[in-house]
Design a protein around this motif. Structure first.
Motif, PDB file in Angstrom:
ATOM      1  N   LEU A  66       0.726  -1.374   0.398  1.00 33.96           N
ATOM      2  CA  LEU A  66       0.237   0.262  -0.125  1.00 33.96           C
ATOM      3  C   LEU A  66       1.233   0.902   0.017  1.00 33.96           C
ATOM      4  O   LEU A  66       1.634   1.020   0.670  1.00 33.96           O
ATOM      5  CB  LEU A  66      -0.852   0.137   1.235  1.00 33.96           C
ATOM      6  N   ARG A  67       0.665   2.143  -1.287  1.00 32.29           N
ATOM      7  CA  ARG A  67       0.864   3.632  -1.283  1.00 32.29           C
ATOM      8  C   ARG A  67       0.351   4.407  -1.711  1.00 32.29           C
ATOM      9  O   ARG A  67      -0.180   4.410  -2.908  1.00 32.29           O
ATOM     10  CB  ARG A  67       2.715   3.379  -1.995  1.00 32.29           C
ATOM     11  N   ILE A  68       0.679   5.595  -0.316  1.00 31.47           N
ATOM     12  CA  ILE A  68      -0.361   6.641  -1.195  1.00 31.47           C
ATOM     13  C   ILE A  68      -0.063   7.694  -1.126  1.00 31.47           C
ATOM     14  O   ILE A  68       0.517   7.991   0.066  1.00 31.47           O
ATOM     15  CB  ILE A  68      -1.886   7.053  -0.194  1.00 31.47           C
ATOM     16  N   PRO A  69      -0.263   8.264  -2.755  1.00 22.28           N
ATOM     17  CA  PRO A  69       0.926   9.750  -2.890  1.00 22.28           C
ATOM     18  C   PRO A  69       0.490  10.776  -2.209  1.00 22.28           C
ATOM     19  O   PRO A  69      -1.091  10.400  -1.920  1.00 22.28           O
ATOM     20  CB  PRO A  69       1.333   9.941  -3.909  1.00 22.28           C
ATOM     21  N   VAL A  70       1.343  11.855  -1.682  1.00 21.84           N
ATOM     22  CA  VAL A  70       0.612  12.688  -1.347  1.00 21.84           C
ATOM     23  C   VAL A  70       0.491  14.077  -2.390  1.00 21.84           C
ATOM     24  O   VAL A  70       1.658  14.619  -2.750  1.00 21.84           O
ATOM     25  CB  VAL A  70       1.412  13.498   0.262  1.00 21.84           C
TER      26      VAL A  70
END
Length: 297
Positions: free
Chosen positions: A264-268
């Motif tokens: 899981l990786r959610i960019p800013v």
């Protein structure tokens, strides 16, 4: 300390940056020196006075549910965390220099505070709605408004669970959806037929509140296979509105594990200062986001 507050319901202009008394950690709580706070649609929905049962509001009120920072007070009965630990979690009035958290987890290695602040409510919501809509491995899930924070989490968690995901978003975000493992398509005229070309849809999530509930019911064939977190009028069409937080500590622990595993990786997408909270709300309400918006203290 400085915090963002509002004394009346209304538009972004009701938000004020004020001097306020510092909160303190009561039993079962911790206080953090906030380094960053997540900006969520629920923040501006509450500011507008929308009735969301899980979050009753008494005025004047602070703003924000998510934060990441450094523990500086530990309440009675709290174990496993110490002053100085970096954590992320959920609480109240997190658009502030200090905030009390009711649920938290240690920050995974390699995350900045800015990145970590974008996860708590987003991952809790994603895990909850995937479960509530009843989709499982081998089935196809349609996500309307798939490029925002919750959508980004849903796509990655669903992919990890063996669920095929079709995501709708603006033209500029098609490659982004594809990078998260989704079958992407644009919204707008003809979008229902474009979705149908991918095959049958077993369940659908409305994450944007863009007035597509009727079409989602049409595509799934059953209002009970559709769930929204954004359209308060959906129950009139037999579709569930999910606005109540589930098991937040469990969700934070799962989020930390997924991040640590690289699943899981959610960019800013954009960061703001406390004094720019109104601009953050304007941008959040406009939609078309890719990942998360956060306020950096």
């Amino acid at each position: 300390m400085r915090k963002v507050s509002f004394a009346e319901f209304g538009g972004p202009d009701v938000l004020q940056l004020i001097d306020a008394e510092e909160p303190h950690a009561g039993p079962g709580r911790i206080r953090i020196a906030v380094r960053a706070a997540g900006v969520n649609p629920v923040d501006w929905r509450l500011r507008e006075g929308q009735i969301l049962g899980a979050h009753p509001i008494a005025l004047p009120a602070g703003v924000g549910l998510d934060a990441a920072g450094v523990v500086d007070e530990v309440g009675a009965g709290v174990d496993g965390v110490e002053v100085g630990d970096p954590v992320f979690g959920e609480g109240s009035s997190t658009y502030a220099e200090f905030a009390v958290l009711t649920a938290w987890a240690r920050m995974p290695a390699g995350l900045t505070f800015e990145e970590a602040a974008g996860y708590p409510s987003v991952v809790e919501t994603a895990l909850r709605v995937i479960g509530e809509v009843g989709v499982r491995a081998g089935q196809t899930l349609l996500v309307s408004g798939a490029s925002g924070g919750v959508g980004s989490a849903v796509l990655q968690i669903a992919r990890e669970r063996g669920i095929t995901v079709i995501g709708t978003a603006g033209a500029a975000n098609q490659d982004y959806l594809r990078s998260l493992g989704a079958l992407p398509t644009t919204y707008g005229e003809g979008w229902v037929e474009r979705v149908r070309r991918f095959g049958p849809v077993d369940a659908a999530l409305d994450l944007a509140g863009s007035g597509v509930i009727g079409e989602l019911v049409e595509l799934t064939g059953d209002p009970q296979r559709v769930l929204t977190i954004a359209d308060l009028g959906a129950p009139a069409l037999g579709v569930r509105f999910s606005g109540v937080a589930g098991s937040v500590p469990d969700a934070l622990a799962e989020a930390a594990a997924l991040i640590s595993q690289g699943t899981l990786r959610i960019p800013v997408e954009k960061s703001y200062s406390l004094s720019d909270a109104a601009a953050a709300h304007v941008d959040s309400q406009a939609g078309h986001s890719r990942g998360r918006r956060v306020i950096v203290i």
